[in-house]
Design an enzyme around this catalytic site. Structure first.
Site, mmCIF file in Angstrom:
data_model
loop_
_atom_site.group_PDB
_atom_site.id
_atom_site.type_symbol
_atom_site.label_atom_id
_atom_site.label_comp_id
_atom_site.label_asym_id
_atom_site.label_seq_id
_atom_site.Cartn_x
_atom_site.Cartn_y
_atom_site.Cartn_z
ATOM 1 N N GLY A 4 38.691 46.284 25.574
ATOM 2 C CA GLY A 4 40.129 46.135 25.274
ATOM 3 C C GLY A 4 40.627 44.701 25.379
ATOM 4 N N HIS A 5 39.712 43.730 25.266
ATOM 5 C CA HIS A 5 40.056 42.328 25.534
ATOM 6 C C HIS A 5 41.116 41.812 24.555
ATOM 7 C CE1 HIS A 5 38.114 38.291 26.995
ATOM 8 N NE2 HIS A 5 39.335 38.479 27.438
ATOM 9 N N ASP A 16 52.877 37.973 30.809
ATOM 10 C CA ASP A 16 52.849 38.023 29.335
ATOM 11 C C ASP A 16 51.930 39.133 28.828
ATOM 12 O OD1 ASP A 16 50.390 36.838 29.988
ATOM 13 O OD2 ASP A 16 50.612 35.129 28.631
ATOM 14 N N GLU A 17 51.030 39.627 29.704
ATOM 15 C CA GLU A 17 50.070 40.641 29.249
ATOM 16 C C GLU A 17 50.753 41.957 28.880
ATOM 17 O OE1 GLU A 17 46.293 40.794 31.220
ATOM 18 O OE2 GLU A 17 46.554 38.794 32.050
ATOM 19 N N LEU A 66 30.480 33.972 29.901
ATOM 20 C CA LEU A 66 31.511 33.803 28.871
ATOM 21 C C LEU A 66 31.564 35.095 28.049
ATOM 22 C CD1 LEU A 66 33.527 31.813 27.544
ATOM 23 C CD2 LEU A 66 31.665 31.113 26.018
ATOM 24 N N GLU A 100 48.352 44.425 42.305
ATOM 25 C CA GLU A 100 46.925 44.331 42.014
ATOM 26 C C GLU A 100 46.849 43.572 40.695
ATOM 27 O OE1 GLU A 100 44.257 45.222 43.677
ATOM 28 O OE2 GLU A 100 45.323 46.145 45.340
ATOM 29 N N TYR A 107 45.718 47.176 33.938
ATOM 30 C CA TYR A 107 46.530 46.213 34.697
ATOM 31 C C TYR A 107 47.850 45.951 33.976
ATOM 32 C CZ TYR A 107 48.340 41.535 35.790
ATOM 33 O OH TYR A 107 49.181 40.480 36.074
ATOM 34 N N PHE A 112 47.830 34.079 45.535
ATOM 35 C CA PHE A 112 47.768 32.760 44.869
ATOM 36 C C PHE A 112 49.172 32.209 44.561
ATOM 37 C CE2 PHE A 112 47.201 31.191 40.246
ATOM 38 C CZ PHE A 112 47.169 29.856 40.609
ATOM 39 N N PHE A 142 56.139 39.388 44.008
ATOM 40 C CA PHE A 142 54.843 38.978 43.456
ATOM 41 C C PHE A 142 53.769 40.032 43.703
ATOM 42 C CE2 PHE A 142 56.820 34.865 44.535
ATOM 43 C CZ PHE A 142 56.547 34.090 43.419
ATOM 44 N N ASP A 149 31.700 41.491 25.519
ATOM 45 C CA ASP A 149 33.142 41.312 25.659
ATOM 46 C C ASP A 149 33.733 42.343 26.612
ATOM 47 O OD1 ASP A 149 35.476 40.035 25.253
ATOM 48 O OD2 ASP A 149 35.685 40.544 23.124
HETATM 49 P P1 NAD Z 1 46.983 37.649 43.722
HETATM 50 O O1 NAD Z 1 46.059 38.783 43.422
HETATM 51 O O2 NAD Z 1 46.416 36.325 44.088
HETATM 52 O O3 NAD Z 1 47.959 38.065 44.932
HETATM 53 C C1 NAD Z 1 48.540 39.334 45.037
HETATM 54 C C2 NAD Z 1 49.073 39.462 46.467
HETATM 55 O O4 NAD Z 1 49.737 40.741 46.573
HETATM 56 C C3 NAD Z 1 47.979 39.439 47.536
HETATM 57 O O5 NAD Z 1 48.370 38.590 48.596
HETATM 58 C C4 NAD Z 1 47.891 40.883 47.996
HETATM 59 O O6 NAD Z 1 47.473 41.019 49.355
HETATM 60 C C5 NAD Z 1 49.321 41.346 47.802
HETATM 61 N N1 NAD Z 1 49.441 42.807 47.636
HETATM 62 C C6 NAD Z 1 48.692 43.608 46.834
HETATM 63 N N2 NAD Z 1 49.091 44.885 46.982
HETATM 64 C C7 NAD Z 1 50.123 44.889 47.863
HETATM 65 C C8 NAD Z 1 50.968 45.886 48.402
HETATM 66 N N3 NAD Z 1 50.806 47.172 48.057
HETATM 67 N N4 NAD Z 1 51.924 45.548 49.267
HETATM 68 C C9 NAD Z 1 52.074 44.242 49.646
HETATM 69 N N5 NAD Z 1 51.305 43.235 49.178
HETATM 70 C C10 NAD Z 1 50.344 43.556 48.292
HETATM 71 O O7 NAD Z 1 47.942 37.555 42.478
HETATM 72 P P2 NAD Z 1 48.656 36.290 41.781
HETATM 73 O O8 NAD Z 1 47.757 35.738 40.771
HETATM 74 O O9 NAD Z 1 49.211 35.421 42.841
HETATM 75 O O10 NAD Z 1 49.838 37.025 40.994
HETATM 76 C C11 NAD Z 1 51.105 37.229 41.609
HETATM 77 C C12 NAD Z 1 52.011 37.944 40.626
HETATM 78 O O11 NAD Z 1 52.146 37.171 39.442
HETATM 79 C C13 NAD Z 1 51.467 39.308 40.192
HETATM 80 O O12 NAD Z 1 52.542 40.217 40.127
HETATM 81 C C14 NAD Z 1 50.890 39.038 38.813
HETATM 82 O O13 NAD Z 1 50.931 40.190 38.007
HETATM 83 C C15 NAD Z 1 51.828 37.954 38.321
HETATM 84 N N6 NAD Z 1 51.257 37.057 37.309
HETATM 85 C C16 NAD Z 1 50.098 36.390 37.568
HETATM 86 C C17 NAD Z 1 49.590 35.496 36.634
HETATM 87 C C18 NAD Z 1 48.324 34.716 36.891
HETATM 88 O O14 NAD Z 1 47.852 34.021 35.994
HETATM 89 N N7 NAD Z 1 47.745 34.764 38.090
HETATM 90 C C19 NAD Z 1 50.268 35.299 35.424
HETATM 91 C C20 NAD Z 1 51.454 35.995 35.182
HETATM 92 C C21 NAD Z 1 51.938 36.858 36.152
#
Ligand code: NAD
Length: 324
Positions: free
Chosen positions: A275-276, A127-128, A206, A85, A150, A11, A82, A272
Site C-alpha cells: 500500500g506504499h 499529510d498521510e 530501499l 503510534e 497508520y 521525537f 502528539f 515495496d
Molecule cells: P514518536 O513515535 O517518536 O512519538 C510518539 C510518542 O507518543 C512516544 O513518546 C510514545 O511513548 C507516546 N505515546 C504513544 N502512545 C501513547 C499513549 N497511548 N498515551 C500517551 N503517550 C503515548 O512520534 P513522532 O514522530 O514524534 O510523531 C508525533 C506526532 O506527529 C504523531 O501524532 C504523528 O502522527 C505526527 N506526525 C509525525 C510526522 C513525522 O514525520 N514523524 C509527520 C507528521 C505528523
C-alpha cells in the site's frame, strides 16, 4: 499558560517541550505537563535537557486513561496532542494499538477537554491522511483517503477532532505535516535508520524502485508551525505544514550515503511496502498567511542531523539493540 503536551517524550513532542521551556517559542508557557506512555518510541532521555526545569511536570500514563486524563486536564489552558503510534510498517503488521491510541485515545482526550473547559486543543495530524497524489499538492479541503492503517487511524482521530469543534464548539486546531527529520527520531524511521545502520557498517533497505516522493521538513519548523496554530489559528481550522523539499527515497538515500562516506554497495533493494503511497505534497498557503516559513535549509539541516546521530551513539544504541 498551562499546556499539556501528550507524547512529549517522543521525537517531535520532546522537541516541542524543549522549545517551550528553553525560550525558543513565542508561547508564554508558565507550566508544561507532559503525558507520555513511554512506549518503545517514548524516551525520557529526550527530555533530559529540561528534566529539572521547575515548570515541567512529567506524567507517565496513557491518553486513553479515563480517570487520569480529566484529572490532568483540570486547570490546563491548552492541549497539544502528539501522542500516537506512528510507524507505518508496524501498523501493517498489527494495527490494534494504532486504533486504540490514535482514535480511542484522542477521543478520551477530547471528552476530557470538553468536560474540563480547555480553551485550545491542537491536534497533530499528518499529510498521510490525504493518501497519495501524482501531481500538484493537497489543500486542506482535499478529501481524506488514507491508505495505511497508520494513516487511517490518524484520519479517524483528525475527523473526530473536527467533529468536536463542529458539534460541541471545542476550540480546536488541526495540523497536517509532511515528513519530519531531526535529532531524537527513533532509529526505526528512514533517516536515522540509514545513518545508524551505515555507522555500524550495515546495509540499508530501499523499498521497491526507490521513486516514492516525500516532502521533508525539519522538526524545528514543524514546531514553529504548531506554535502559530496554537496562538493564531482560527477555531476549528485545519493547517497543512509543508517543507517544500520533495525528494524521492532514492535521492535521499544518495544524499545520506554521500554524507556518511558510503556508496550504493551499502544499499539492498527490498520488495515495496504494501500500500506504499507514491507521493505526498502539501499546499500550506493557509499557514503561510499566518506568517509561517520553513527556516531550516534542508542541506544544512540534514548535515546537522546526520552529525547528531554520529556523535550520539549512546542515545540510539540501546534502541537499535532493543529492536535486534
Ligand atoms: P514518536 O513515535 O517518536 O512519538 C510518539 C510518542 O507518543 C512516544 O513518546 C510514545 O511513548 C507516546 N505515546 C504513544 N502512545 C501513547 C499513549 N497511548 N498515551 C500517551 N503517550 C503515548 O512520534 P513522532 O514522530 O514524534 O510523531 C508525533 C506526532 O506527529 C504523531 O501524532 C504523528 O502522527 C505526527 N506526525 C509525525 C510526522 C513525522 O514525520 N514523524 C509527520 C507528521 C505528523
Amino acid at each position: 499558560m498551562h499546556i499539556l503536551v501528550t507524547g512529549g517524550a517522543g521525537f517531535i513532542g520532546s522537541n516541542y517541550v524543549r522549545r517551550l521551556l528553553n525560550g525558543h517559542s513565542d508561547i508564554a508557557a508558565d507550566r508544561v505537563t507532559v503525558l507520555d506512555k513511554l512506549t518503545y518510541a517514548g524516551n525520557s532521555a529526550n527530555l533530559a535537557p529540561v528534566e529539572d526545569h521547575p515548570e515541567l511536570r512529567f506524567v507517565e500514563g496513557d491518553i486513553g486513561d479515563p480517570a487520569l486524563v480529566p484529572e490532568l486536564l483540570t486547570g490546563v489552558d491548552a492541549v497539544v496532542n502528539f501522542a500516537a503510534e506512528t510507524h507505518v510498517d508496524r501498523s501493517i503488521h498489527d494495527a490494534a494499538a494504532f486504533v486504540t491510541t490514535n482514535v480511542l485515545g484522542t477521543h478520551n482526550l477530547l471528552q476530557a477537554a470538553l468536560r474540563t473547559g480547555v480553551s485550545r486543543f491542537v491536534h497533530v495530524s499528518t499529510d498521510e491522511v490525504y493518501g497519495s497524489i501524482d501531481s500538484g499538492s493537497w489543500t486542506e479541503e482535499w478529501p481524506l483517503a488514507p491508505n495505511s492503517p497508520y494513516a487511517a487511524a490518524k484520519a479517524g482521530a483528525d475527523l473526530l477532532v473536527r467533529s468536536y469543534a463542529r458539534t460541541h464548539g471545542l476550540n480546536v486546531g488541526i495540523t497536517r505535516c509532511s515528513n519530519n527529520y531531526g535529532p531524537h527520531q527513533h532509529p526505526e524511521k528512514l533517516i536515522p535508520h540509514f545513518v545508524t545502520t551505515l555507522a555500524r557498517g550495515g546495509t540499508v533497505p530501499l523499498y521497491g524502485d526507490g521513486l516514492n516522493v516525500r516532502d521533508w521538513l525539519h522538526v524545528d519548523d514543524h514546531c514553529r508551525g504548531i506554535d502559530l496554530v496554537l496562538a493564531k489559528g482560527a477555531p476549528g481550522e485545519v493547517y497543512n505544514i509543508g517543507g517544500g523539499v520533495e525528494l524521492t527515497n532514492r535521492q535521499l538515500t544518495g544524499l545520506i550515503l554521500d554524507a556518511c562516506g558510503a556508496d550504493w554497495s551499502s544499499v539492498r533493494r527490498v520488495p515495496d511496502r504494501k500500500g506504499h503511497d507514491r507521493r505526498y505534497a502539501l499546499d500550506d498557503t493557509r499557514l503561510r498567511a499566518l506568517g509561517y516559513r520553513p527556516q531550516v535549509d534542508f542541506s544544512r539541516g540534514l548535515a546537522a542531523t546526520i552529525a547528531w546521530y554520529r556523535e550520539n551513539p549512546a542515545w540510539w544504541e540501546p534502541l537499535t539493540a532493543a529492536a535486534a
